[in-house]
Design an enzyme around this catalytic site. Structure first.
Site, PDB file in Angstrom:
ATOM      1  N   THR A 168      28.371  48.720 -10.373  1.00  0.00           N
ATOM      2  CA  THR A 168      29.354  49.349  -9.484  1.00  0.00           C
ATOM      3  C   THR A 168      30.125  50.468 -10.175  1.00  0.00           C
ATOM      4  OG1 THR A 168      29.567  47.388  -8.131  1.00  0.00           O
ATOM      5  CG2 THR A 168      31.457  48.855  -8.154  1.00  0.00           C
TER       6      THR A 168
ATOM      7  N   SER B 113      23.459  44.692 -12.110  1.00  0.00           N
ATOM      8  CA  SER B 113      23.292  43.766 -13.236  1.00  0.00           C
ATOM      9  C   SER B 113      22.694  42.431 -12.822  1.00  0.00           C
ATOM     10  CB  SER B 113      24.600  43.575 -13.990  1.00  0.00           C
ATOM     11  OG  SER B 113      25.519  42.843 -13.239  1.00  0.00           O
TER      12      SER B 113
ATOM     13  N   ASP C 297      28.219  41.564 -12.384  1.00  0.00           N
ATOM     14  CA  ASP C 297      27.594  40.284 -12.023  1.00  0.00           C
ATOM     15  C   ASP C 297      27.096  39.476 -13.227  1.00  0.00           C
ATOM     16  OD1 ASP C 297      28.113  40.679  -9.370  1.00  0.00           O
ATOM     17  OD2 ASP C 297      26.125  41.463  -8.878  1.00  0.00           O
TER      18      ASP C 297
END
Ligand code: ASP
Length: 340
Positions: free
Chosen positions: A38, A75, A110
């Site tokens: 992100t 990720s 993540d």
């Protein structure tokens, strides 16, 4: 009167001597490695590391930043092979550039805690390696990414951040890779080090280290072993997931067991079968806090005590350890080295 004039002269001389010298100091050099996530724009348009640099003009006042892209993935697509390739790249950069101050890696949130800890195990202590991530993409007016990245570069440029192991920064906090975890899907303060807290903060642009991590382990395996599963026991667990892992070819298995180390007999039967097939089994506690104790049954089977490492971290350690050895006492010693 004469004394006051002398003091004034001394002060003016010091300021005059100091000013040009300070402004002539070259900025520390930092390498920025992009991996995606992100902070780089997420699914709707991934920015390269170079684009990130241009997004944050203030970076140029903190360090001389050079960039490279390792990957541009969310990720959730990270793998142990990619993570160990990233560790290799970090070691190569440090070896080829002795004057580099530190390295910043942008990464999705993540699986950030896994990648950061895997690098913590594979990169020797020394110059800082700092992960930066974001919960909100740069296209949002209130994105946390630019601030987190700027802080990461400040940390990587700081001599204070040496010998702390791999670090993670979001929300003005600095966390040790071993302790940090993502605890919330969207909150800006999602990254916590439960029971211990952050090791420091960035306050008004300055790094403040509050405590130094007491534990660190560096391993140098020839490869990593990706076939390591992580299971959590629940009321009613009967061991079928342990058997499924073994049938699927798992070489290692981390089981988050109940409380202080309790395991129902049906699960112990499946663990016995796994051990008979040579699978390396580690128990940790599903409470995600406190140390697990290994009962006599499990100890006789050669089950390794995961100490107070939580399941995700215990799995990463086993992924790395199994690339180096299958000797159970040696693997147990790695867990002990990282326990509180
Ligand atoms: N999907 C994103 C990732 O790559 C989430 C994030 O970065 O916050 O992990």
């Amino acid at each position: 009167m004469r004394r006051r004039a002398t003091i004034a002269l001394v002060i003016i001389t010091v300021v005059a001597l100091d000013a040009p010298r300070l402004s002539a100091q070259p900025l520390p050099r930092v390498r920025l490695i992009g991996t995606g996530g992100t902070i780089s724009g997420g699914a709707t348009g991934s920015l390269k590391a170079d684009d990130l640099l241009h997004l944050i003009p203030e970076l140029a006042q903190v360090a001389e930043v050079s960039v490279e892209d390792f990957s541009t993935i969310g990720s959730s697509r990270m793998t142990p092979e990619l993570q160990s390739g990233l560790a290799r790249r970090v070691n190569e950069i440090f070896a080829s550039d002795p004057d580099l101050a530190g390295i910043v890696i942008t990464h999705g949130t993540d699986s950030l805690e896994e990648t950061a800890f895997l690098l913590d195990l594979l990169v020797p202590l020394g110059r800082p390696v700092v992960f930066a991530a974001a919960q909100r993409p740069p296209r949002m007016a209130d994105s946390d990414g630019p601030r987190n990245l700027l802080n990461a570069v400040r940390i990587a440029a700081s001599p204070q951040a040496r010998n702390l192991g791999v670090l993670v920064t979001l929300n003005d906090e600095v966390h040790a890779a071993l302790d940090v975890r993502k605890t919330h899907a969207i909150a800006l303060d999602a990254f916590k080090s439960p029971w211990l807290g952050p090791i420091g903060y960035v306050d008004a642009g300055r790094l403040r280290i509050a405590r130094r991590p007491a534990r660190h382990l560096t391993l140098s395996p020839a490869r990593v072993e990706p076939r390591v599963d992580l299971l959590t026991l629940v009321a009613g667990s009967d061991g079928h997931l342990v058997r499924a892992s073994v049938v699927s070819g798992a070489q290692g298995l981390v089981v988050e067991v109940f409380g202080r180390g309790n395991v129902p007999p049906a699960v112990m039967d499946a663990v016995r079968e796994a051990r008979e097939k040579g699978v390396v089994v580690v128990f940790t506690t599903r409470t995600h806090g406190g140390r697990v104790e290994i009962g006599d049954d499990a100890r006789k089977l050669g089950v390794i005590g995961g100490e107070d490492l939580e399941g995700l971290k215990a799995r990463v350690l086993l992924v790395v350890a199994l690339g180096q050895t299958r000797d159970l006492p040696t693997i147990q010693s790695y867990f002990l080295a990282l326990s509180q």
